[in-house]
Design a protein around this motif. Structure first.
Motif, PDB file in Angstrom:
ATOM      1  N   SER A 154      -2.311  -0.193 -11.520  1.00 26.44           N
ATOM      2  CA  SER A 154      -3.412   0.570 -12.089  1.00 26.44           C
ATOM      3  C   SER A 154      -2.947   1.950 -12.574  1.00 26.44           C
ATOM      4  N   LEU A 155      -2.318   2.705 -11.692  1.00 28.19           N
ATOM      5  CA  LEU A 155      -1.974   4.080 -12.082  1.00 28.19           C
ATOM      6  C   LEU A 155      -0.861   4.158 -13.124  1.00 28.19           C
ATOM      7  N   ASP A 172      -7.551   6.738  -9.889  1.00 34.56           N
ATOM      8  CA  ASP A 172      -6.991   6.442 -11.212  1.00 34.56           C
ATOM      9  C   ASP A 172      -8.089   6.403 -12.277  1.00 34.56           C
ATOM     10  N   LYS A 182      -2.403  -2.767 -17.583  1.00 36.86           N
ATOM     11  CA  LYS A 182      -2.449  -2.874 -16.118  1.00 36.86           C
ATOM     12  C   LYS A 182      -2.542  -4.344 -15.700  1.00 36.86           C
ATOM     13  N   VAL A 184      -0.290  12.766  -7.750  1.00 35.53           N
ATOM     14  CA  VAL A 184       0.510  11.534  -7.654  1.00 35.53           C
ATOM     15  C   VAL A 184       1.986  11.890  -7.415  1.00 35.53           C
ATOM     16  N   PHE A 211      -7.033  10.022 -13.162  1.00 34.46           N
ATOM     17  CA  PHE A 211      -5.648   9.916 -13.647  1.00 34.46           C
ATOM     18  C   PHE A 211      -5.619   9.246 -15.024  1.00 34.46           C
ATOM     19  N   THR A 212      -5.849   7.955 -15.069  1.00 31.32           N
ATOM     20  CA  THR A 212      -5.893   7.278 -16.373  1.00 31.32           C
ATOM     21  C   THR A 212      -6.929   7.924 -17.284  1.00 31.32           C
ATOM     22  N   TRP A 244      -6.846   4.731  -4.348  1.00 33.46           N
ATOM     23  CA  TRP A 244      -6.000   5.097  -5.488  1.00 33.46           C
ATOM     24  C   TRP A 244      -6.554   4.548  -6.803  1.00 33.46           C
TER      25      TRP A 244
END
Ligand SMILES: N[C@@H](CCC(=O)N[C@@H](CS)C(=O)NCC(=O)O)C(=O)O
Length: 221
Positions: free
Chosen positions: A163-164, A101, A17, A142, A105-106, A97
């Motif tokens: 990031s995402l 993330d 990232k 997303v 998400f991550t 977001w």
């Protein structure tokens, strides 16, 4: 010595990232390889000298030592004057977001990849299934957002996108996701990011030895 130093290794999407932002911004930076797979971040010396949290990435700049990819991205956006917010509303939206993330998400996607492909011991199937379901749910959020816009916030690439997208560029046999089939809007977005000047894939941008996935499972998509 380069202006920015990033402690990183090539399997780390969290490091990617920051590294991809540095690359896309044309920053003067260097990588310091961290032997994560060899246990370096678990040593007391590394925790004392580099990051008490035992995590990669760590950014060094002008005597500052920063960890947490979201904080690093925010710092870099300000220091480099690139990919940051242009209003308080955008700043809140970007942080919404980035927090999503880091929590949903991550976190699930990367942990799923780690257990599936890189961890020395094979995972419990139920654990892998749980992580996959949680990653799928986060991907669906997303995907829906990106069906109607090119980037996450403000119609242009920002640190939220860096990031995402940190783990999206690892190969499908490693992540378990063929994005073009599984989440087409996410895939199209990742291709827009990969087209940014200076962008390189993680195994080219970051130091360390690429290892083959230790196990083989079906690929989604
Ligand atoms: N929220 C952190 C997560 C960083 C992270 O988990 N990094 C991994 C490598 S990609 C790590 O160092 N893990 C060590 C551990 O969990 O003990 C960030 O965004 O920087």
């Amino acid at each position: 010595m380069a202006e920015f130093t990033l402690h990183c290794f090539c399997q780390s999407g969290n490091a990617f990232k920051a590294a991809s932002l540095l690359a896309c911004a044309g920053a003067d930076w260097e990588a310091v390889f961290v032997d994560f797979l060899g246990g370096e971040t678990r040593t007391p010396a590394w925790r004392e000298q580099v990051n008490e949290m035992g995590e990669v990435p760590v950014l060094e700049h002008r005597g500052l030592k920063l960890s947490q990819s979201g904080v690093i991205l925010d710092y870099l956006a300000e220091a480099l004057g690139r990919f940051g917010a242009e209003s308080p509303e955008e700043k809140r939206e970007i942080w919404r977001w980035i927090l999503f993330d880091n929590h949903k998400f991550t976190s699930y996607f990367a942990t799923h990849r780690w257990l599936r492909s890189l961890a020395p011991a094979a995972p419990e199937p139920a654990v892998l299934a749980f992580l996959e379901a949680r990653a799928d749910a986060a991907f669906a959020v997303v995907e829906k957002h990106l069906e109607s816009q090119d980037f996450l916030v403000g119609g242009r690439p920002t640190i939220a996108d860096f990031s995402l997208s940190g783990y999206l560029f690892y190969p499908p046999e490693e992540t378990g996701y063929d994005l073009a089939g599984a989440f087409p809007a996410v895939h199209a977005w990742s291709q827009r990011l990969a087209a940014l000047p200076g962008w390189q894939p993680p195994y080219e941008l970051l130091p360390g030895e690429r290892i083959a996935p230790r196990r083989s499972y079906p690929i989604k998509g």
